[in-house]
Structures are given as structure tokens and as C-alpha cells.
Design an enzyme around this catalytic site. Structure first.
Site, mmCIF file in Angstrom:
data_model
loop_
_atom_site.group_PDB
_atom_site.id
_atom_site.type_symbol
_atom_site.label_atom_id
_atom_site.label_comp_id
_atom_site.label_asym_id
_atom_site.label_seq_id
_atom_site.Cartn_x
_atom_site.Cartn_y
_atom_site.Cartn_z
ATOM 1 N N HIS A 1 -6.328 -1.146 11.191
ATOM 2 C CA HIS A 1 -5.712 -1.711 9.921
ATOM 3 C C HIS A 1 -6.563 -2.850 9.373
ATOM 4 O O HIS A 1 -7.044 -3.576 10.063
ATOM 5 C CB HIS A 1 -4.487 -2.220 10.509
ATOM 6 C CG HIS A 1 -3.481 -2.701 9.143
ATOM 7 N ND1 HIS A 1 -3.318 -1.839 8.320
ATOM 8 C CD2 HIS A 1 -2.700 -3.728 9.078
ATOM 9 C CE1 HIS A 1 -2.457 -2.343 7.228
ATOM 10 N NE2 HIS A 1 -2.058 -3.498 7.722
ATOM 11 N N GLN B 1 0.831 -1.218 0.016
ATOM 12 C CA GLN B 1 0.013 -0.105 0.071
ATOM 13 C C GLN B 1 0.877 1.307 0.071
ATOM 14 O O GLN B 1 0.268 2.466 -0.282
ATOM 15 C CB GLN B 1 -0.904 0.169 1.395
ATOM 16 C CG GLN B 1 -0.160 0.248 2.478
ATOM 17 C CD GLN B 1 -1.209 -0.059 3.780
ATOM 18 O OE1 GLN B 1 -1.437 -1.204 4.110
ATOM 19 N NE2 GLN B 1 -1.529 1.117 4.332
ATOM 20 N N ASN C 1 -1.312 -9.336 4.812
ATOM 21 C CA ASN C 1 -1.112 -7.997 4.778
ATOM 22 C C ASN C 1 -0.786 -7.126 3.702
ATOM 23 O O ASN C 1 -0.630 -7.859 2.522
ATOM 24 C CB ASN C 1 0.162 -7.575 5.915
ATOM 25 C CG ASN C 1 -0.009 -6.306 6.644
ATOM 26 O OD1 ASN C 1 -0.796 -5.582 6.272
ATOM 27 N ND2 ASN C 1 0.961 -6.124 7.827
ATOM 28 N N CYS D 1 -5.159 0.612 3.391
ATOM 29 C CA CYS D 1 -5.364 -0.922 3.672
ATOM 30 C C CYS D 1 -6.831 -1.332 3.593
ATOM 31 O O CYS D 1 -7.054 -2.449 2.991
ATOM 32 C CB CYS D 1 -4.903 -0.985 5.190
ATOM 33 S SG CYS D 1 -6.036 0.117 6.363
#
Ligand SMILES: *[C@@H]1O[C@H](CO)[C@@H](O)[C@H](O)[C@H]1NC(C)=O
Length: 361
Positions: free
Chosen positions: A287, A145, A308, A151
Site C-alpha cells: 500500500h 481511492q 491514507n 494508492c
């Protein structure tokens, strides 16, 4: 001379591979001078540009972080930390730059969850001991990102890519930038957003285009609807997983990758390298990530496989295994608090019209 250079070159490759990236030795922590050398070695390994003036300040942060990583790794914990690309950022800077999607904040503005209240997996009775959607070909390469609080877009896209592959058997990398630029009615691009809102945007928009058509820029831009061309990936809506219920989350993840929100605001999370994460994290959701599987370690520790969006260098090739089945119902790092997934009924996708599909609202 040539030989020496070659040997150094090879040994650095070896060191790199052996340690999954950047490693250091206790000896390098002994003096101010050796710490400076370590800092410079780390800077060149991760290609972190810093002005001379900045380096003085950054060195002090780096030293503090090195000690945290070193002291944590000395203890016999099931997970390890490493000096990744975040090693000269303070926790505050790190959270602001990379875990800035204040989910709780957005949730307060947008009220209760948007889902229908239906949970299509409520009657699932059999769940496998372990599931890994990566092995099923339903997960694209890990993305990055950058310094943009998007995110939520990466989390949304990972779940849509997943259900699309499950339904159509085709894995297509989809556009986070389209969400950042175009889903701006309630979501806020690089300033954060909610996955649930993004699912509803994709439904309304008639689908989402590919990463290739609308590549990621890590910055807020103007919506370009003309990039909605070719086959879009459509969804029929979304549902949320009953909250604070890891069993319900398990039922959902055993059927498709699921968007989850977590609290990534701790030094342990910042420097996570490998193993099952049992370290410190709170439940102030900040997140968005995606749960793409779960499993059990040989020693019996249960975990979630979480994708992630900080690039493949972070964690286990861009993933973290987060402890599962702890006594808190919110789940470790709040993983069971705000989980949702796209619903896709059809095994085919619509073709965009020539002038692109326009958002109707
Ligand atoms: C689950 O089972 C109950 C009882 O048979 C039924 O009423 C309900 O609609 C089912 N839920 C779903 C999502 O299919």
C-alpha cells in the site's frame, strides 16, 4: 410522535459524534437477533447496499469482524478499532480491493531503485521534535481511492502537493487520474504501481494537472492529454530515502511530505480507528501512502503521521499514527523500506501549451 422522532434523530447525531462514526454496545453482541440488528444498523450507517442473498453471507463475515474489533478494544491497547465501511469484508477481500498495490511485486519487475542515489537531506543535523505538514497548509483534504488499486497515485500526488506548497506557498489539489490514465508505461493504474515511477512520469510530462482539470474516476481510463491545461505543477525529479533507516526518513519528513509504502494487510489495520498504531502488520509492502509528519505521544510513544486514501471516515479523519522508532530497521509496517520524495527546485510552475504537454517517451 414527532417529538420521539426528533429525539431519536438528535441522539443518533450525538452518538455519531461521540464515537467518531459507528459505535456499538456489548449488549448488541449477545444474540443472533441483536447481531443481525447491529449488522443492519451498520449497513444503513455506511450506506452499504447488499442483496438479500449476499446479506446472509456478509453477516457471517461481519460477525467475525465485530468480535475482532470488540476483543481488541477490550484490551488496554494504545489504539482502538472501529466498525468502519470495511466491516463486512474478509481480510483477503479487503487487501485485494484496497491494498492491492503489490509494491514488492512491482519492484521485482522494475529492478533497483530509480533515484540518483543522492539524498539531499543526509547532512540535516537538527530535526524538530514534531512536524505536522497539515498545520503548515501543505496537505490537501483526505481523498478516497475507491475500489481501485491506485494508492500509488495518491501517495505520489500527496508528496507533490506538499513540495509544491512548500516551494510556491500555494496548495493545489492535483490529479491522481492523470497518473492512472497516462503513466501506463510501467505503472498499471488500478492494478498498482510504484511512486518512484510516477515521479519520473511527472518530470518527463512537464508537470501534473489539477484535480479539478482531471478529476478522479476510480477506474482505468484513456489518457486525455488535453486536460493538461493552465498551470501544471512540475518537479525536477525524485530521490529515495536510504532504506531501512527511520532516522533518514525523519530527516526527509522534517523537510517535506514523503511517499512511503507499507503493509496494510491486517485486520488491525483494516479497522484502525484512533491512537498510535502498535497492532499487527507485516512488511509485505502492498500500500502506498504519505508520511506528512511525526510526533511523540504524551506517554512517550513516537509515531509517524500517515495520510491514507480511504476517505476521511477511516482512522483519525483519514490518517493513521503509526508507531515510530521500533527496533526493526524496516520500521513498523515496513514504513522505512521504500520511501521517496519529489525534488522541486523552482518556486514557480510552467504554463501548459494550448494543445497540452505530451509525454515525450
Ligand atoms: C554532505 O556533506 C558531505 C561532507 O561535507 C558532502 O560531501 C556531501 O556532498 C553533503 N551532501 C549533500 C547532499 O549536500
Amino acid at each position: 410522535m414527532k417529538k420521539l422522532v426528533l429525539i431519536l434523530f438528535l441522539s443518533s447525531i450525538f452518538l455519531t459524534q461521540a464515537a467518531h462514526g459507528f459505535d456499538f454496545h456489548e449488549k448488541e453482541l449477545e444474540t443472533e437477533e441483536s447481531l443481525w440488528k447491529l449488522y443492519e444498523r451498520w449497513r444503513s450507517h455506511h450506506s452499504v447496499p447488499r442483496s438479500l442473498h449476499e446479506r446472509e453471507k456478509r453477516f457471517n463475515v461481519f460477525r467475525y469482524n465485530v468480535m475482532h474489533v470488540h476483543n481488541s478494544n477490550k484490551k488496554n491497547k494504545p489504539y482502538k478499532l472501529k466498525l468502519n465501511k470495511f466491516a463486512d469484508l474478509t481480510l483477503h477481500e479487503f487487501v485485494n480491493a484496497y491494498a492491492g498495490s503489490n509494491v514488492k511485486h512491482h519492484r521485482m519487475f522494475h529492478g533497483p531503485k530509480l533515484g540518483s542515489g543522492r539524498f539531499m537531506y543526509e547532512n540535516v543535523t537538527k530535526t524538530p521534535v514534531s512536524v505536522d505538514w497539515r498545520a503548515e497548509g501543505a496537505v490537501t483534504e483526505v481523498k478516497n481511492q475507491g475500489q481501485c488499486g491506485s494508492c500509488w497515485a495518491f501517495s505520489t500526488v500527496a508528496a507533490v502537493e506538499g513540495i509544491n506548497q512548500i516551494k510556491t506557498k500555494k496548495l493545489v489539489s492535483l490529479s491522481e487520474q492523470e497518473l492512472v490514465d497516462c503513466d501506463t508505461y510501467q505503472n498499471q493504474g488500478c492494478n498498482g504501481g510504484l511512486m518512484e515511477i510516477a515521479f519520473e512520469f511527472i518530470k518527463r510530462n512537464g508537470g501534473i494537472t489539477t484535480e479539478e482539470n482531471y478529476p478522479y474516476k476510480a477506474t482505468d481510463g484513456r489518457c486525455d492529454a488535453s486536460k493538461d491545461k493552465g498551470e501544471l505543477v512540475s518537479i525536477d525529479g525524485h530521490e529515495s530515502v536510504p532504506e531501512n533507516d527511520e532516522e533518514a526518513l525523519l530527516k526527509a519528513v522534517s523537510n517535506q511530505p514523503v511517499s512511503v509504502a507499507i503493509d496494510a494487510g491486517s485486520s488491525d489495520f483494516q479497522f484502525y480507528s484512533e491512537g498510535v498504531f502498535t497492532g499487527y502488520c507485516g512488511t509485505e509492502l502492498n500500500h502506498g501512502v504519505a508520511a506528512v509528519g511525526y510526533g511523540v505521544d504524551p506517554d512517550g510513544t513516537k509515531f509517524w503521521i500517515v495520510r491514507n486514501s480511504w476517505g476521511a471516515e477511516w482512522g483519525e479523519g483519514g490518517y493513521i499514527r503509526i508507531e515510530r522508532g521500533i527496533s526493526d530497521s524496516e520500521g513498523k509496517c515496513g514504513i522505512a523500506m521504500e520511501a521517496s520524495y519529489p525534488v522541486k527546485l523552482s518556486s514557480s510552475n510552467p504554463e501548459a501549451s494550448d494543445d497540452g504537454i505530451k509525454d515525450e517517451l
